[in-house]
Design a protein around this motif. Structure first.
Motif, short mmCIF file in Angstrom:
data_model
loop_
_atom_site.label_atom_id
_atom_site.label_comp_id
_atom_site.label_asym_id
_atom_site.label_seq_id
_atom_site.Cartn_x
_atom_site.Cartn_y
_atom_site.Cartn_z
N GLN A 119 0.14 2.31 2.86
CA GLN A 119 -1.05 2.13 2.04
C GLN A 119 -2.15 1.60 2.94
O GLN A 119 -1.92 0.72 3.77
CB GLN A 119 -0.77 1.16 0.90
N ASP A 120 -3.36 2.15 2.77
CA ASP A 120 -4.46 1.77 3.66
C ASP A 120 -4.69 0.26 3.68
O ASP A 120 -4.90 -0.33 4.75
CB ASP A 120 -5.75 2.49 3.27
N ALA A 121 -4.67 -0.39 2.52
CA ALA A 121 -4.92 -1.84 2.47
C ALA A 121 -3.87 -2.60 3.27
O ALA A 121 -4.21 -3.53 4.02
CB ALA A 121 -4.95 -2.31 1.02
N ALA A 122 -2.62 -2.22 3.14
CA ALA A 122 -1.55 -2.89 3.89
C ALA A 122 -1.69 -2.64 5.39
O ALA A 122 -1.49 -3.53 6.21
CB ALA A 122 -0.19 -2.42 3.39
N LEU A 124 -4.49 -1.91 7.04
CA LEU A 124 -5.66 -2.66 7.54
C LEU A 124 -5.34 -4.15 7.68
O LEU A 124 -5.77 -4.79 8.64
CB LEU A 124 -6.86 -2.44 6.63
N ALA A 125 -4.58 -4.69 6.74
CA ALA A 125 -4.17 -6.09 6.84
C ALA A 125 -3.27 -6.31 8.06
O ALA A 125 -3.39 -7.33 8.75
CB ALA A 125 -3.45 -6.52 5.55
#
Length: 193
Positions: A119-122, A124-125
């Motif tokens: 997932q992009d958010a994960a 990026l984190a």
């Protein structure tokens, strides 16, 4: 006297289950965030110059939303690393990858990640947490990973492939790499003339 069908089926099923269970006993299947994956053993391979294959061109969008193609890095040594935020060994090797990337940039070495099935958010984190400064392709479908099938087995994550200045696959690491291992491989390929 004939055995009942269920009893006969059980006599066949139990040994089969024992064999199948034995196949997974020494496996390197690990779990990351509820997802199963296979990680390599960290073994490295340097390929003789005469035996090197041309690396496929990879292109797509990065996690930052920019367009990227490995052809833009022609003439550099390119270090490709397949990773995902849910992969424990990927988290373990991230600091070493970033450090080698920083150390080798002056020698014309470019690092590029391939973030797979994440997932992009994960993702990026993950990059923020490990201070990753090099770009990573978004590879939700695994298509970029598939293009690398001749260089690395498609059964494990993470892996790292080093492409020489001529665009040939020069080395690989299956599984998590360490700073010293990766630094030595990168130095060896970068010093070739």
């Amino acid at each position: 006297m004939a055995l009942p069908i269920l009893l006969r089926a059980g006599l066949v099923a139990v040994p089969l289950l024992l064999v199948l269970a034995g196949c997974t006993g020494d496996s390197d299947v690990e779990s990351g965030g509820g997802q199963g994956f296979v990680s390599g053993d960290g073994s490295a391979l340097v390929i003789d110059k005469a035996d090197r294959a041309v690396a496929p061109e990879l292109s797509g969008e990065t996690l930052a939303g920019d367009a990227l193609s490995t052809s833009d890095l022609s003439g550099d040594v390119i270090v490709l690393n397949l990773w995902a935020s849910w992969c424990g060994p990927c988290r373990g090797e991230a600091p070493a990858l970033q450090q080698v990337s920083s150390d080798a940039a002056k020698d014309g070495v470019s690092f590029v990640g391939i973030n797979t099935r994440d997932q992009d958010a994960a993702a990026l984190a993950f990059e923020k947490n490990y201070d990753i400064t090099y770009p990573s392709f978004v590879d939700d479908s695994g298509q970029l990973e598939l293009l690398m099938a001749e260089a690395v087995p498609l059964t494990g994550i993470p892996w790292t492939v080093i492409i020489d200045r001529d665009g040939l696959i020069a080395a690989r690491v299956l599984g998590a790499s360490t700073y010293s291992e990766l630094s030595n491989l990168v130095d060896e390929v970068a010093s070739e003339r």
